[in-house]
Design an enzyme around this catalytic site. Structure first.
Site, PDB file in Angstrom:
ATOM      1  N   GLU A   1       0.848  -1.183   0.000  1.00 38.82           N
ATOM      2  CA  GLU A   1       0.000   0.000   0.000  1.00 38.82           C
ATOM      3  C   GLU A   1       0.886   1.236   0.000  1.00 38.82           C
ATOM      4  O   GLU A   1       1.848   1.267   0.767  1.00 38.82           O
ATOM      5  CB  GLU A   1      -0.910   0.033   1.244  1.00 38.82           C
ATOM      6  CG  GLU A   1      -1.909   1.172   1.146  1.00 38.82           C
ATOM      7  CD  GLU A   1      -2.885   1.231   2.332  1.00 38.82           C
ATOM      8  OE1 GLU A   1      -2.813   0.369   3.218  1.00 38.82           O
ATOM      9  OE2 GLU A   1      -3.696   2.150   2.336  1.00 38.82           O
TER      10      GLU A   1
ATOM     11  N   GLY B   1       3.515   2.331  11.040  1.00 36.46           N
ATOM     12  CA  GLY B   1       3.245   1.462  12.189  1.00 36.46           C
ATOM     13  C   GLY B   1       3.046   0.007  11.813  1.00 36.46           C
ATOM     14  O   GLY B   1       3.685  -0.889  12.356  1.00 36.46           O
TER      15      GLY B   1
ATOM     16  N   GLU C   1      -2.203  -3.872   7.098  1.00 33.90           N
ATOM     17  CA  GLU C   1      -3.298  -4.824   7.285  1.00 33.90           C
ATOM     18  C   GLU C   1      -3.421  -5.881   6.195  1.00 33.90           C
ATOM     19  O   GLU C   1      -4.526  -6.391   5.963  1.00 33.90           O
ATOM     20  CB  GLU C   1      -4.613  -4.032   7.361  1.00 33.90           C
ATOM     21  CG  GLU C   1      -5.084  -3.380   6.039  1.00 33.90           C
ATOM     22  CD  GLU C   1      -4.689  -1.915   5.859  1.00 33.90           C
ATOM     23  OE1 GLU C   1      -3.692  -1.488   6.485  1.00 33.90           O
ATOM     24  OE2 GLU C   1      -5.344  -1.210   5.092  1.00 33.90           O
ATOM     25  N   ASN C   2      -2.352  -6.272   5.507  1.00 36.34           N
ATOM     26  CA  ASN C   2      -2.428  -7.286   4.449  1.00 36.34           C
ATOM     27  C   ASN C   2      -3.320  -8.457   4.864  1.00 36.34           C
ATOM     28  O   ASN C   2      -3.227  -8.945   5.986  1.00 36.34           O
ATOM     29  CB  ASN C   2      -1.026  -7.844   4.161  1.00 36.34           C
ATOM     30  CG  ASN C   2       0.014  -6.769   4.099  1.00 36.34           C
ATOM     31  OD1 ASN C   2      -0.088  -5.878   3.274  1.00 36.34           O
ATOM     32  ND2 ASN C   2       0.984  -6.817   5.005  1.00 36.34           N
TER      33      ASN C   2
ATOM     34  N   HIS D   1      -6.260  -1.812  15.369  1.00 33.35           N
ATOM     35  CA  HIS D   1      -6.488  -1.079  14.108  1.00 33.35           C
ATOM     36  C   HIS D   1      -6.327  -1.999  12.899  1.00 33.35           C
ATOM     37  O   HIS D   1      -7.201  -2.067  12.045  1.00 33.35           O
ATOM     38  CB  HIS D   1      -5.513   0.096  14.035  1.00 33.35           C
ATOM     39  CG  HIS D   1      -5.642   0.937  12.807  1.00 33.35           C
ATOM     40  ND1 HIS D   1      -6.361   2.111  12.766  1.00 33.35           N
ATOM     41  CD2 HIS D   1      -5.151   0.768  11.556  1.00 33.35           C
ATOM     42  CE1 HIS D   1      -6.317   2.618  11.555  1.00 33.35           C
ATOM     43  NE2 HIS D   1      -5.573   1.834  10.790  1.00 33.35           N
ATOM     44  N   GLU D   2      -5.222  -2.711  12.850  1.00 33.29           N
ATOM     45  CA  GLU D   2      -4.978  -3.575  11.676  1.00 33.29           C
ATOM     46  C   GLU D   2      -5.992  -4.712  11.639  1.00 33.29           C
ATOM     47  O   GLU D   2      -6.474  -5.092  10.578  1.00 33.29           O
ATOM     48  CB  GLU D   2      -3.552  -4.137  11.684  1.00 33.29           C
ATOM     49  CG  GLU D   2      -2.444  -3.089  11.781  1.00 33.29           C
ATOM     50  CD  GLU D   2      -2.570  -1.916  10.842  1.00 33.29           C
ATOM     51  OE1 GLU D   2      -3.129  -2.072   9.740  1.00 33.29           O
ATOM     52  OE2 GLU D   2      -2.116  -0.808  11.215  1.00 33.29           O
TER      53      GLU D   2
ATOM     54  N   HIS E   1      -9.278  -3.538  10.245  1.00 30.88           N
ATOM     55  CA  HIS E   1      -9.245  -3.332   8.790  1.00 30.88           C
ATOM     56  C   HIS E   1      -9.760  -4.567   8.038  1.00 30.88           C
ATOM     57  O   HIS E   1     -10.151  -4.450   6.889  1.00 30.88           O
ATOM     58  CB  HIS E   1      -7.816  -3.068   8.313  1.00 30.88           C
ATOM     59  CG  HIS E   1      -7.455  -1.612   8.224  1.00 30.88           C
ATOM     60  ND1 HIS E   1      -8.280  -0.667   7.672  1.00 30.88           N
ATOM     61  CD2 HIS E   1      -6.312  -0.948   8.575  1.00 30.88           C
ATOM     62  CE1 HIS E   1      -7.682   0.519   7.706  1.00 30.88           C
ATOM     63  NE2 HIS E   1      -6.490   0.385   8.245  1.00 30.88           N
TER      64      HIS E   1
ATOM     65  N   GLU F   1      -9.534   4.414   6.479  1.00 32.67           N
ATOM     66  CA  GLU F   1      -8.660   4.849   7.578  1.00 32.67           C
ATOM     67  C   GLU F   1      -9.415   5.630   8.659  1.00 32.67           C
ATOM     68  O   GLU F   1      -9.225   5.385   9.846  1.00 32.67           O
ATOM     69  CB  GLU F   1      -7.469   5.647   7.045  1.00 32.67           C
ATOM     70  CG  GLU F   1      -6.523   4.831   6.162  1.00 32.67           C
ATOM     71  CD  GLU F   1      -6.005   3.556   6.820  1.00 32.67           C
ATOM     72  OE1 GLU F   1      -6.149   3.388   8.047  1.00 32.67           O
ATOM     73  OE2 GLU F   1      -5.458   2.692   6.092  1.00 32.67           O
TER      74      GLU F   1
HETATM   75  N1  B3K Z   1      -2.885   1.044   5.698  1.00 34.21           N
HETATM   76  C1  B3K Z   1      -1.561   1.193   6.244  1.00 34.21           C
HETATM   77  C2  B3K Z   1      -0.869   2.425   5.811  1.00 34.21           C
HETATM   78  C3  B3K Z   1      -0.154   2.314   4.525  1.00 34.21           C
HETATM   79  C4  B3K Z   1       0.697   3.543   4.304  1.00 34.21           C
HETATM   80  C5  B3K Z   1       1.292   3.578   2.931  1.00 34.21           C
HETATM   81  N2  B3K Z   1       2.177   4.701   2.746  1.00 34.21           N
HETATM   82  C6  B3K Z   1      -1.566   1.131   7.724  1.00 34.21           C
HETATM   83  C7  B3K Z   1      -2.828   1.454   8.397  1.00 34.21           C
HETATM   84  O1  B3K Z   1      -3.361   2.532   8.307  1.00 34.21           O
HETATM   85  O2  B3K Z   1      -3.372   0.584   9.007  1.00 34.21           O
HETATM   86 ZN    ZN Z   2      -5.269   1.931   8.826  1.00 40.63          ZN
END
Ligand code: B3K
Ligand code: ZN
Length: 882
Positions: free
Chosen positions: A127, A267, A270-271, A303-304, A307, A326
């Site tokens: 991402e 941080g 969330e793959n 948080h992850e 997602h 987000e």
């Molecule tokens: N979705 C990712 C952030 C990706 C940032 C790319 N530059 C982490 C998060 O917000 O959970």
């Molecule tokens: Zn996020």
């Protein structure tokens, strides 16, 4: 690196659905020591709904194309071309299998985007647009495919091979190599793809979902960190349970994996089924992690995890919709943290952050709506506006539709859009449809940037027994948006009588306001509310719980603030009143500083603080929060411009010392009342005790008297946990006492093997107010523990100096600015994303006096004259244009 002097602006208004879709993506990734070969088999078909083009355009960056086939037949060179990161193929069939073999060089990938190596471990970050560094692809979130991933590598160096979904096949190969094949049953955009290859240890646990399915939970870390995973695992299980209870959302795969890596741009990520985390957001132990660190791990894990529904099952149509996932997910993790600990303390921390960082962003040249209209580099839009202001917007919706209405709305949203890539509008629509409510004016929060200013005046009439509140809203112009419309703003209020009780609210005309959710909904530029049957003059408590992300301007006397501080039913506003009281006292002191007068703090404040320190009936965590002085950055954002850097610093120090000397007895007795814990527990009561004790220690250390220094040294030596040790360390290092050099050495010797603790060591030194700090920072950049390819180290040393040390960074000789520009130029080549974050600091030049502003702009121009990545180019150009 993409290098270009006028990169293209991408606009939301130019969004077009994709001409081609990919149903299946089969990857075969072969890792060799000098390179990695990726075979991608893409099942492509024309999007019959929209397709106008007959040529297929795939994007790719830093790739060497070795093979290209359509339906297993090699494609002659005349039928495709590669230019500007685009592979164009003319006259492709309506449906076909495209096979691409590309060669990449993960070991030299310092951008930490795509496939790269962190401490010998291969990992990915896709991402927003990193997948194009792995293969040519339709790298956009509205193209969703089912993925299989086969990974092949040397078995002894890379025994663990992971990707999304479930493992379906594995085996040994010749020459000490092996492979594992993974299959993800869910369609996903490529930004959620992940791959890991390394020598990792694993901590395992399990979770049984509400419908009885068993999920295997695995956290992969380096072997020496195995003992630091309990808190993350526990947080994960609590998150899974919470999402079932509060949102009715169950996890959907049989495995949930988390991998901790030390080189990571943010941080965590969330793959699908395979989260990749910065070690700083997974690892936690009493000895090495502060209470704040424990809290961060809990909230990032949550948080992850959240997602998986808000982001993965329902994803974004395009990157302008980033706040869809987000903002909503930050809101969800904030709710979770509030439920796990103190709702009020969490709210205070979140609002403090918003007002310090997001308000500053929204009043500068990078100001943008939570759904931006355009960008050059999307990575620059992972901002506090999209995240934190986005969460505030979701929070306001919940306030407008109520808790049950919000659940109905989120159920409808997930049900309607499961498996789709959608827009912010779809989210609002679901909330409207589930609640039969009109949010058309409210939608402006998505498109209008800038922080609205809410000016309030009040009048009490004893004769008519009325209390009148008049609200005037105005949003200042921001880049590209000279005219602003009035917003739909929910203002939670209370009118407090002299005994501290809320008066019943009844508007003239008879409308009663819901006592359980007393909210005024503003929609006009100016609005007046007349409350009747008000027999005595009340104290108004406005914007309770910070019900809208606005700047509230409601002048109240110091006595009224002290009264609210002690009596407001709303904990957030008790804190807010204490902050306003401190700020108003500091304003006097700053004015005094400018006239070379020393001003003593108002006794109203001293008395209010004395009550906080002595009234044993008060909530400890709240007391600690209210005693914390606002940071210099918070003050700089709030107070009139140009920012008086030195006056703010000196006055804040003077206030700290004055309070410490007036209240030294009370503060010392707090130290006695809450002695050092001999065992560490991360639980509310203990966290509050540590926080209060360390706040008092911080005040007292400002006097630098021998007995307190002695106490602080003892705490440094005896502390059984990092919270107490680091507090003592910081108090000593930020003092001018000679003991500090020894303490700095001892701390490093003790923790040199703990990279995350070494980050703290850098951070404390870089934020020291002493005048020689910049020299020390430069020295530390040559320290063996410093690593310019590690974002954590860069943030700890360079970031801490430039962000958390205003008085040194803004030294009027310009040395801080020149230092930062040097680092931006160096980082621009290594890691554009991190470089661009650093460049953002310089966008605030207009907040400073002419001399400083001139010096900052000089450095910005110096950076601009370099060949720049789009990331840095965008920030620097916007900063200089304003
Ligand atoms: N979705 C990712 C952030 C990706 C940032 C790319 N530059 C982490 C998060 O917000 O959970
Ligand atoms: Zn996020």
């Amino acid at each position: 690196m993409k290098e270009n002097n006028a990169p293209k602006t991408i606009r939301l208004s130019e969004y077009r659905a994709p001409d081609y879709l990919i149903d299946e993506t089969h990857l075969d990734v072969r890792i060799f020591s000098d390179y990695t070969d990726v075979t991608a088999q893409l099942h492509i078909r024309k999007n019959t709904q929209t397709a106008v083009a007959t040529s297929l355009e795939l994007v790719g960056a830093d790739l060497e194309l070795l093979e290209i086939k359509v339906n297993a037949e090699p494609v002659p060179e005349s039928l495709y071309s590669i230019a500007d990161e685009t592979l164009t193929m003319n006259n492709v069939p309506g449906q076909f299998i495209l096979t691409l073999v590309t060669r990449i060089d993960p070991k030299r990938n310092t951008s930490l985007e795509g496939l790269y190596v962190s401490k010998g471990m291969y990992c990915t970050q896709c991402e927003a647009e990193g997948f194009r560094k792995i293969t040519y692809y339709l790298d956009r979130p509205d193209v969703m495919a089912r993925f299989t991933t086969r990974i092949e590598a040397d078995k002894s160096s890379y025994p663990v091979l992971l990707s999304n979904g479930n493992p379906v096949e594995k085996g040994d190969l010749d020459a000490g190599r092996h492979f594992v094949k993974w299959e993800d049953p869910f369609k996903k955009p490529c930004y959620l793809f992940a791959l890991v290859a390394g020598d990792l240890s694993v901590v395992e646990d399990r979770f049984v979902t509400s419908s009885g399915r068993e999920v295997s939970l695995q956290i992969f870390v380096e072997p020496q960190d195995l003992d630091k995973c309990d808190h993350a695992m526990d947080s994960l299980k609590r998150s899974m349970k919470w999402d079932e209870n509060v949102y009715g959302r169950e996890y959907d795969l049989d495995i949930y994996m988390i991998v901790a890596v030390s080189h990571f741009n943010m941080g965590a990520m969330e793959n699908k089924g395979l989260n990749i985390f910065n070690t700083s957001c997974v690892l936690a132990s009493a000895e090495t992690t502060t209470d704040a660190g424990f809290q961060r791990v809990e909230s990032v894990i949550a948080h992850e995890y959240f997602h998986n529904w808000s982001g993965n099952r329902v994803t974004c149509r395009d990157w302008f919709q980033l706040s869809l996932k987000e903002g909503f997910t930050v809101f969800r993790d904030q709710q979770f943290s509030a439920d796990m600990g103190s709702e009020t303390v969490n709210r205070i921390d979140d609002v403090n952050f918003l007002k310090t960082v997001q308000f500053a962003e929204d009043s500068g040249p990078m100001s943008h709506p939570i759904r931006p209209d355009s960008y050059i580099e999307i990575n620059n839009f992972y901002t506090t506006t999209v995240y934190e202001k986005g969460a505030e917007v979701v929070r306001m919706i919940r306030r407008l539709v109520g808790v049950d209405g919000f659940r109905k709305g989120s159920d409808l949203y997930f049900e309607r859009h499961d498996g789709q890539a959608v827009t912010c509008d779809d989210f609002v629509q679901a909330m409207e449809d589930a609640n039969q409510i009109d949010l058309s004016q409210f939608r402006l929060w998505y498109s209008q940037s800038g922080t609205p200013c809410l000016q309030v005046s009040s009048e009490f009439s004893a004769s008519s027994e009325t209390f009148t509140l008049t609200f005037k809203q105005e949003t200042p112009a921001t880049p590209g948006q000279p005219e602003k419309k009035p917003l739909h703003i929910p203002v939670a209020i209370g009118l407090v009588d002299s005994t501290g009780n809320d008066l019943p609210l009844e508007l003239e005309g008879g409308t009663r306001i819901d006592p359980d959710n007393p909210v005024l909904e503003l929609k006009q530029p100016t609005e007046t509310f007349v409350f009747r049957n008000i027999k005595e003059k009340p104290v108004a408590s406005l914007l309770r719980g910070f019900s809208a992300p606005v700047r509230l301007q409601y002048p109240q006397s110091r006595e009224a603030l002290a009264f609210l501080m002690a009596h407001d039913r709303d904990g957030f506003n008790r804190w807010s009143a204490s902050q306003q009281l401190v700020v108003s006292v500091l304003e006097d002191m700053i004015a005094g500083f400018q006239n070379n007068e020393s001003v003593q703090p108002d006794s109203v404040l001293v008395d209010a603080f004395r009550t906080l320190l002595t009234d044993s009936s008060l909530d400890l965590a709240m007391v600690a929060k209210m005693l914390e002085l606002p940071t210099e950055q918070f003050l700089a954002e709030l107070l009139p411009k140009p920012t008086q850097v030195d006056a703010i610093h000196q006055s804040r120090e003077a206030l700290k010392q004055a309070l410490a000397s007036s209240l030294s007895t009370e503060m010392t007795s707090v130290l006695d009342r809450y002695p050092l814990h001999t065992e560490y527990h991360y639980r509310d009561q203990d966290v509050s005790e540590r926080s209060l004790r360390n706040t008092c220690m911080y005040y007292l250390m400002s006097l630098e008297q021998d007995d307190v220094v002695e106490r602080c040294l003892n705490q440094f030596k005896q502390a059984c946990n990092m919270t107490d040790q680091l507090s003592a360390f910081k108090a000593l290092v930020h003092s001018s006492r000679s003991e500090k050099s020894q303490v700095i050495e001892q701390f490093y010797q003790r923790w040199s093997n703990e990279s995350l603790v070494v980050d703290q060591w850098f951070m404390v030194q870089a934020s020291a107010p002493q005048a020689d700090t910049l020299e020390r920072v430069k020295e530390l950049m040559n320290h063996t523990a410093f690593d310019m390819t590690s974002p954590n180290k860069i943030r700890a040393l360079i970031g801490a100096f430039c962000n958390n040390n205003p008085v040194n960074f803004h030294n009027e000789d310009g040395s801080g600015y020149a230092f930062l520009a040097d680092q931006i130029i160096a980082l621009n080549k290594l890691n554009p994303q991190v470089a661009s974050r650093m460049a953002v600091i310089m966008t605030r030049w207009a907040n400073f006096d002419q001399a400083r502003a001139g010096l900052i702009k000089q450095q910005l121009s110096r950076v601009q004259s370099e060949p720049l990545s789009p990331d840095v180019y965008e920030v620097v150009t916007k900063a200089l244009k304003s």
